[in-house]
Design a protein around this motif. Structure first.
Motif, PDB file in Angstrom:
ATOM      1  N   LYS A 127       0.862  -1.188   0.000  1.00 51.81           N
ATOM      2  CA  LYS A 127       0.000   0.000   0.000  1.00 51.81           C
ATOM      3  C   LYS A 127       0.892   1.229   0.000  1.00 51.81           C
ATOM      4  O   LYS A 127       1.636   1.468   0.959  1.00 51.81           O
ATOM      5  N   ALA A 128       0.818   2.015  -1.035  1.00 53.31           N
ATOM      6  CA  ALA A 128       1.686   3.182  -1.173  1.00 53.31           C
ATOM      7  C   ALA A 128       1.327   4.259  -0.152  1.00 53.31           C
ATOM      8  O   ALA A 128       0.162   4.620   0.008  1.00 53.31           O
ATOM      9  N   VAL A 129       2.330   4.753   0.570  1.00 55.63           N
ATOM     10  CA  VAL A 129       2.104   5.836   1.530  1.00 55.63           C
ATOM     11  C   VAL A 129       2.944   7.075   1.200  1.00 55.63           C
ATOM     12  O   VAL A 129       2.734   8.145   1.789  1.00 55.63           O
ATOM     13  N   LEU A 130       3.898   6.956   0.285  1.00 48.79           N
ATOM     14  CA  LEU A 130       4.712   8.098  -0.152  1.00 48.79           C
ATOM     15  C   LEU A 130       5.334   7.750  -1.503  1.00 48.79           C
ATOM     16  O   LEU A 130       5.699   6.608  -1.743  1.00 48.79           O
ATOM     17  N   VAL A 131       5.453   8.763  -2.372  1.00 48.38           N
ATOM     18  CA  VAL A 131       6.160   8.534  -3.630  1.00 48.38           C
ATOM     19  C   VAL A 131       7.012   9.743  -3.992  1.00 48.38           C
ATOM     20  O   VAL A 131       6.661  10.886  -3.655  1.00 48.38           O
ATOM     21  N   LEU A 132       8.143   9.473  -4.616  1.00 54.32           N
ATOM     22  CA  LEU A 132       8.993  10.537  -5.150  1.00 54.32           C
ATOM     23  C   LEU A 132       9.260  10.268  -6.626  1.00 54.32           C
ATOM     24  O   LEU A 132       9.604   9.152  -7.013  1.00 54.32           O
ATOM     25  N   ASP A 133       9.095  11.298  -7.417  1.00 56.21           N
ATOM     26  CA  ASP A 133       9.302  11.222  -8.863  1.00 56.21           C
ATOM     27  C   ASP A 133      10.803  11.309  -9.144  1.00 56.21           C
ATOM     28  O   ASP A 133      11.460  12.266  -8.719  1.00 56.21           O
ATOM     29  N   VAL A 134      11.338  10.305  -9.837  1.00 56.68           N
ATOM     30  CA  VAL A 134      12.753  10.382 -10.215  1.00 56.68           C
ATOM     31  C   VAL A 134      12.941  10.439 -11.735  1.00 56.68           C
ATOM     32  O   VAL A 134      14.012  10.155 -12.248  1.00 56.68           O
TER      33      VAL A 134
END
Ligand code: FE2
Length: 214
Positions: free
Chosen positions: A169-176
């Motif tokens: 379950k995604a709780v944070l994402v960073l675009d790279v």
């Protein structure tokens, strides 16, 4: 990748629209400049929305939620890859903007810091592993924090792929993707990731997300 989403999850109702940003376009500067936001949100994110609408127009997916479209496209044939890529990129960007906040609002709650200590050994080790996920994602993609088996874990995906399967379950994402940092940091992805993780993460939002899944 296959998804096993609980269809009753209320968050699966995201419209296929460019959302409002949660802050002013210059509010993340100098970590992320207004110029980057203008291109990243105004051009790239907008283009994913436009393309998705074009691809679903007149099909059975017109009028469906973004999540339904992503699942349908992913479960489909190779000819659906373009739709998956564009729709999933909308979702990932919607989530990414919410994961960021102006520096003055980026305060890590004690409760969250304790989770990092529990699952990674220390806050610094958590940050190091998150940045490392972004650094070792070869080419374009995303670095994630997920809840899995009741614990926090780090992940990464290439291109438009996401991490909100039944197990994770995604709780944070960073675009790279380079478009996330090139104007401000050129090729220095690590400088971008270090600055973002140290200064403009919306930790309150992340903690809220974790509590939905624990
Ligand atoms: Fe992006």
């Amino acid at each position: 990748m296959s998804h096993h989403i609980n269809a009753k999850e209320s968050w699966m109702k995201t419209p296929v629209e460019l959302p409002e940003l949660p802050w002013a376009k210059d509010a993340l500067a100098p970590i992320i400049s207004e110029e980057t936001i203008n291109f990243h949100y105004g051009k790239h994110h907008q283009a994913y929305v436009n393309k998705t609408k074009e691809l679903i127009a007149g099909t059975e997916l017109e009028g469906k939620s973004l999540e339904e479209i992503i699942i349908a496209a992913e479960a489909g044939k190779p000819e659906k890859q373009g739709l998956f890529n564009n729709a999933s990129q909308i979702w990932n960007h919607n989530f990414y903007w919410d994961c960021l906040t102006p520096a003055e609002n980026s305060k890590m709650p004690e409760e969250l810091a304790a989770m990092f200590v529990r699952d990674f050994g220390s806050v610094e080790e958590f940050k190091k592993q998150l940045v490392n996920a972004g650094m070792t994602q070869f080419g374009s993609g995303w670095a994630w924090v997920v809840v899995e088996d009741g614990k926090l874990a780090i992940g990464k995906t290439p291109n438009a792929d996401n991490l909100w399967t039944g197990d994770k379950k995604a709780v944070l994402v960073l675009d790279v993707w380079e478009h996330a940092y090139y104007l401000d940091y050129q090729n220095a992805r690590k400088a971008y990731l270090d600055k973002v993780v140290d200064t403009i993460i919306n930790w309150d939002y992340m903690l809220q997300n974790i509590k939905k899944y624990l």
